[in-house]
Scaffold this motif. Structure first.
Motif, short mmCIF file in Angstrom:
data_model
loop_
_atom_site.label_atom_id
_atom_site.label_comp_id
_atom_site.label_asym_id
_atom_site.label_seq_id
_atom_site.Cartn_x
_atom_site.Cartn_y
_atom_site.Cartn_z
N ASN A 211 0.64 -1.20 0.36
CA ASN A 211 -0.09 0.34 -0.28
C ASN A 211 1.41 1.10 -0.20
O ASN A 211 1.47 1.79 0.86
N VAL B 109 -2.50 -1.85 -3.52
CA VAL B 109 -3.57 -2.13 -2.92
C VAL B 109 -3.70 -0.55 -3.92
O VAL B 109 -3.31 0.68 -4.02
N ALA B 110 -5.05 -0.70 -4.60
CA ALA B 110 -5.38 0.77 -5.97
C ALA B 110 -5.91 2.09 -4.89
O ALA B 110 -7.37 1.46 -3.54
N PRO B 111 -5.46 3.20 -4.97
CA PRO B 111 -5.92 4.18 -5.12
C PRO B 111 -7.36 4.04 -5.17
O PRO B 111 -8.14 3.47 -6.41
N GLN B 112 -8.52 5.17 -5.33
CA GLN B 112 -9.58 5.87 -5.93
C GLN B 112 -9.84 6.09 -6.97
O GLN B 112 -10.65 5.73 -8.25
#
Lengths: 235, 765
Positions: free
Chosen positions: B95, B166-169
């Motif tokens: 992340n 982990v993909a951000p918005q």
């Protein structure tokens, strides 16, 4: 395929409000779509919701309604009792005709359940939609609030939490998002102005040159003729 | 090269020069590990990503001479299985937090172990486009004396070949979707009589507690025969309510919600429905099937979320409505066409309706379709296959389904389809260093735009492959990075990006491509591209493509050097022969059109270890098991026996042989087999009723039975299929199917391995 009726509350978004200026808002949970967004209409409002999310801060008025044409955004900002200083915003988009007191009751119920389930973990959230599992509760609650007439008894039970709708601030979507747009037009205009003044300056310089030429040209011509005549005369 | 081409004496006078050496036998190890000639640091584990050859030519002209595909095969969600959890580490998750996912500003390549950090750690150079990127303040770390970051070992993205971010918005178009499963079940009379309906309900009920998604899983049911039936599963009801709709012209949903419900809340209703369905239609005499309208309304029910449609059919779809008129199928199989040039017509769809539904409705709304086809007769699968192929779904084919015989496999397959690891609303993009571009994908895929694979769902059994082509300029760098990025939503509702990297050396020398060749990976690409050829033009074209590739590859090698063929390259002729004899593309009239369509569909998504077994099955001599075979090693692993030769000559008449081709197991019983062996293994005194029978191997207390059961368990652990076991007697009627798997033997239409090898040797002189 034809669908027969639809939910008045189109979608709901729960996010952590940024406290310090550099921080970005963090979405925590959202509702599931109930139906296909056929004309892309809902997409537009979801875009507006994202912009509202970015502009909401700890000092934004709460509760608040933002009118946007045929729909209205309603939101409340609450605090997690275990994590002071951390504010959470509960935002929903509802049809304009939907009674505001029900919308705010709905948001209040969401707030109560959310704080109870996840209140302890909110300040340690490190990824978007960490509490996406909350969408099942949002779904259940939306259904209860769907038919206002049939659920009047439920509403009566909520009457102690009934929000005083007189005190709720109402804004217009243009006002909220408009600030950003007006700034744009001002910068546009000022750059246009500076381009204009530059052109004016160049034009003025060119004109001045022309004027000089006009003024001095006949004199120069006369001088030239006299010089030639004198030259010929001396020959 | 003159030396190799020279023959001693005059024309045809002396014995041919041994240009190829001896024909190698098939490898003995069951599922041998991949042959990777790269240093492993920072490279993706081969289970996730492999190349057909581990050396990239520096220019297009060298690549053209190579004659074999230069491709990459990715198997992105191949996470460690339960039996591997102790030995294989899971993919590390990173992340990035405030600094966001680190990517090159220009070419958008993700950070990987092969970038270089410069300027005291303040900048990093992208190894795909060469741009110098600024290091974000939160990501900064100083460099040590060798120019590496001091925190290199703490950062998985800088030392692991496969990482998950982990993909951000901004990597989400919408909040992560919940897993959604919709059962679309044929309840015609045939479905009930064959027992399919009962098996579906049993398997679904068993899987209900293990569906991915936890408390967010959504579930729904639609049944169809001559009309459509929907089920109200509102959690406040005590019993599910059925609503029948006879209008097929414009199918509409009778309820706005409660047809697709939250599984946790309505589980008691779902269970009740599954228990009632078989008896509800037990006396049905309706033979019609309104499959197309059922599919239309299933899509309408799910289109606001997306997910998986599981379609079960027992009869060919007979009824359509106005909006599905072109979906009408008819029994067009003419068995006289099999084995002729015209056979390819049967492999091509006769209507565009299913493909259009797949592309316009399913793919756009993140819906993927799995089909379980259990028809008695011809089902015209060639028309239904596009529905799975373009949505990254899967097809299971049970010709002439009978619950008594196929029930076990059906339940196991359906259970796997429901409970395996799965991702949603996914896309894959593969990038390569400048000088190389991604040219074509093979197998089952749908490309959105130029290079984006659209995958409404992606699961642990799917692999994808694409070709690498050269740009105009020659490659100047010493290595090429190939990066595969899978953006998906896990079943827990997390948006992740799984990035795999392979850093492959560049070479000018054509011979290096042969030394670094991986025959099994190359064959995986070749069989998939030849299947495409078969469906575009003719099956004969597919076969000639395979043959030409092999011959040209060997010719090129022979022109270049006189040294013997490298080990992997020497396996190519055997694998090519196996492919020519495979049910997918073989000549002859013994493979029906449906079976061929189904096999082609299945092969299109197969990873390398599956295509290898499918082309060249493993054969184990049960009567000759060594002391150690079937026993356990110190760490608990089962010792697998050595695999033998795939030839009738190697079969002993008193023996019992087990063949594993990845999709099923065949046990051949010789005519002189000792009756004690049969007793120890099958608890039967003789092999009388064992020709073409499906068998559940009994768990007896004999030494042989214990060991063979352990071997079977191990085989089934690794395979994504239910692997039914059939027995075949020597000389019996069912032996033909078994003989077709013996790829070294001569058949009516192809040579034996020895003859093929001789032909090749002669062609290379």
């Amino acid at each position: 395929c034809i669908r027969l009726s639809s939910q008045p509350m189109k979608f709901t978004l729960i996010f952590r409000v940024p406290i310090s200026p550099g921080q970005l808002p963090m979405p925590l949970a959202a509702s599931m779509d109930d139906e296909k967004d056929v004309n892309g209409e809902l997409e537009k409002f979801k875009g507006q919701a994202k912009k509202i999310m970015r502009q909401t801060s700890a000092s934004s008025p709460t509760p608040c309604t933002i009118e946007a044409g045929a729909y209205s955004f309603h939101y409340i900002i609450g605090e997690a009792p275990s994590s002071p200083g951390v504010k959470i915003c509960f935002l929903t988009l509802a049809e304009k005709s939907y009674p505001r007191r029900f919308a705010f009751n709905y948001l209040g119920e969401l707030q109560k359940e959310f704080i109870q389930l996840h209140g302890q973990q909110i300040d340690s959230v490190e990824r978007p939609y960490k509490f996406i599992t909350f969408d099942t509760f949002i779904q259940k609650t939306k259904k209860i609030y769907m038919d206002t007439r049939a659920n009047a008894t439920h509403m009566k039970m909520m009457s102690d939490d009934l929000r005083d709708i007189q005190g709720i601030m109402t804004k217009n979507i243009q006002e909220v998002l408009g600030r950003g747009e007006k700034l744009e037009t001002v910068t546009n205009r000022s750059s246009e102005l500076s381009a204009g003044t530059k052109r004016f300056k160049d034009n003025a310089k060119a004109l001045y040159r022309e004027l000089l030429i006009r003024q001095w040209a006949p004199v120069a011509v006369v001088f030239l003729i006299v010089a030639i005549l004198l030259y010929l005369f001396w020959r | 090269d003159a030396v190799a081409g020279m023959s001693l004496g005059g024309k045809g006078a002396a014995a041919p020069v041994r240009v190829l050496g001896d024909a190698p036998a098939p490898p003995e190890q069951w599922i041998a590990p991949p042959v990777v000639s790269l240093p492993p640091e920072g490279q993706a584990n081969p289970r996730y990503m492999q190349c057909s050859t581990y050396a990239i030519p520096s220019s297009g002209s060298v690549a053209q001479k190579y004659a074999l595909p230069i491709s990459v095969i990715v198997h992105p969600l191949n996470d460690p299985r339960p039996d591997e959890r102790g030995t294989v580490a899971p993919v590390p998750v990173v992340n990035f937090g405030a600094c966001g996912v680190i990517r090159c500003r220009r070419c958008r390549t993700y950070i990987n172990p092969f970038v270089s950090f410069l300027d005291a750690g303040r900048r990093w150079r992208c190894n795909v486009c060469g741009l110098l990127n600024e290091v974000h303040a939160d990501y900064y770390c100083s460099l040590d004396a060798n120019g590496r970051r001091r925190d290199n070992l703490d950062r998985p993205e800088l030392n692991h070949g496969v990482v998950e971010f982990v993909a951000p918005q901004d990597y989400m178009v919408r909040p992560p979707q919940p897993p959604c499963f919709l059962f679309v079940i044929d309840v015609s009379s045939r479905s009930v009589q064959s027992g399919m309906l009962r098996e579906i309900c049993a398997a679904a009920d068993a899987a209900l507690d293990n569906l991915p998604g936890g408390e967010r899983t959504q579930i729904g049911f639609v049944t169809f025969d001559g009309s459509l039936h929907y089920y109200n599963l509102k959690s406040s009801l005590s019993e599910p309510q059925m609503l029948a709709v006879a209008d097929l012209d414009e199918p509409f949903l009778p309820l706005p919600s409660d047809l697709l419900v939250n599984l946790q809340e309505s589980k008691h209703l779902a269970r009740s429905l599954l228990a009632k369905l078989p008896s509800l239609f037990a006396n049905s005499i309706v033979g019609d099937s309104a499959m197309a309208p059922a599919l239309q309304s299933a899509c309408a029910m799910m289109q606001h979320i997306g997910g998986k449609i599981l379609l079960f059919q027992s009869v060919m779809p007979t009824l359509t409505g106005k909006s599905s008129a072109t979906a009408a199928l008819r029994a067009r199989e003419d068995t006289k066409l099999l084995g002729t040039e015209k056979e390819s017509v049967l492999l091509m769809p006769s209507t565009d309706w299913f493909k259009t539904l797949a592309l316009e409705v399913c793919s756009k709304n993140q819906i993927s379709v799995d089909i379980f086809s259990c028809c008695e007769h011809y089902a015209d699968l060639a028309n239904l296959v596009p529905l799975c192929r373009y949505t990254n779904g899967q097809l299971w084919h049970y010709p002439n389904f009978d619950a008594a015989r196929d029930g076990d496999s059906f339940r196991a397959d359906l259970g796997r389809a429901l409970t395996r690891q799965i991702g949603f609303e996914a896309v894959i993009r593969i990038r390569a260093s400048s000088g190389i571009r991604i040219s074509a994908f093979h197998g089952n895929h749908y490309l959105r735009g130029a290079d984006l694979l659209a995958l409404p769902t992606v699961d642990c059994d799917k692999a994808f492959c694409c070709d690498l082509a050269h740009e105009e300029q020659s490659i100047t760098s010493s290595h090429i990075l190939i990066q595969c990025a899978l953006l998906y939503t896990t079943s827990d509702g997390e948006r992740r990006i799984r990035v795999s990297n392979l850093n492959v050396p560049v070479t000018n020398n054509l011979a290096d491509l042969y030394t670094a060749l991986d025959a099994r990976a190359t064959m995986n690409v070749l069989i998939k591209s030849s299947i495409e050829q078969a469906q575009l033009t003719k099956i004969t074209d597919a076969r000639s493509r395979l043959q030409t590739a092999c011959v040209n590859a060997l010719k090129t090698y022979r022109i270049m050097c006189a040294t013997p063929l490298p080990e992997q390259a020497a396996l190519l002729p055997l694998l090519t022969l196996a492919a020519l004899k495979n049910a997918a593309v073989r000549d002859g009239a013994d493979v029906r059109a449906d079976e061929r369509s189904a096999i082609m569909m299945q092969v299109g998504s197969m990873p390398i270890f599956m295509t290898t077994s499918f082309l060249m099955p493993s054969i184990f001599a049960i009567h000759r098991l060594l002391e150690t075979d079937g026993g356990t090693e110190v760490d608990g692993a089962v010792v697998m026996p050595a695999s033998g030769r795939l030839s009738a000559e190697a079969l002993e008449a008193h023996g019992v042989y087990l063949v594993d081709n990845g999709l099923c197991l065949l046990m051949w019983i010789g005519k002189n087999v000792h009756h004690q062996l049969l007793l120890d293994l099958l608890n039967l005194p003789s092999a009388d009723r064992l020709d073409g029978a499906k068998v559940n191997l009994p768990q007896l207390q004999t030494e042989l039975s214990i060991r063979v059961n352990r071997i079977l368990r191990r085989i089934r652990e690794l395979r994504p299929t239910s692997l039914p076991l059939y027995t075949v007697r020597q000389g019996g009627a069912a032996e033909a199917r078994f003989s077709a798997l013996l790829v070294e033997d001569r058949t009516l239409t192809t040579m034996s391995y020895g003859e093929w090898w001789q032909t090749l040797a002669r062609q290379l002189q």
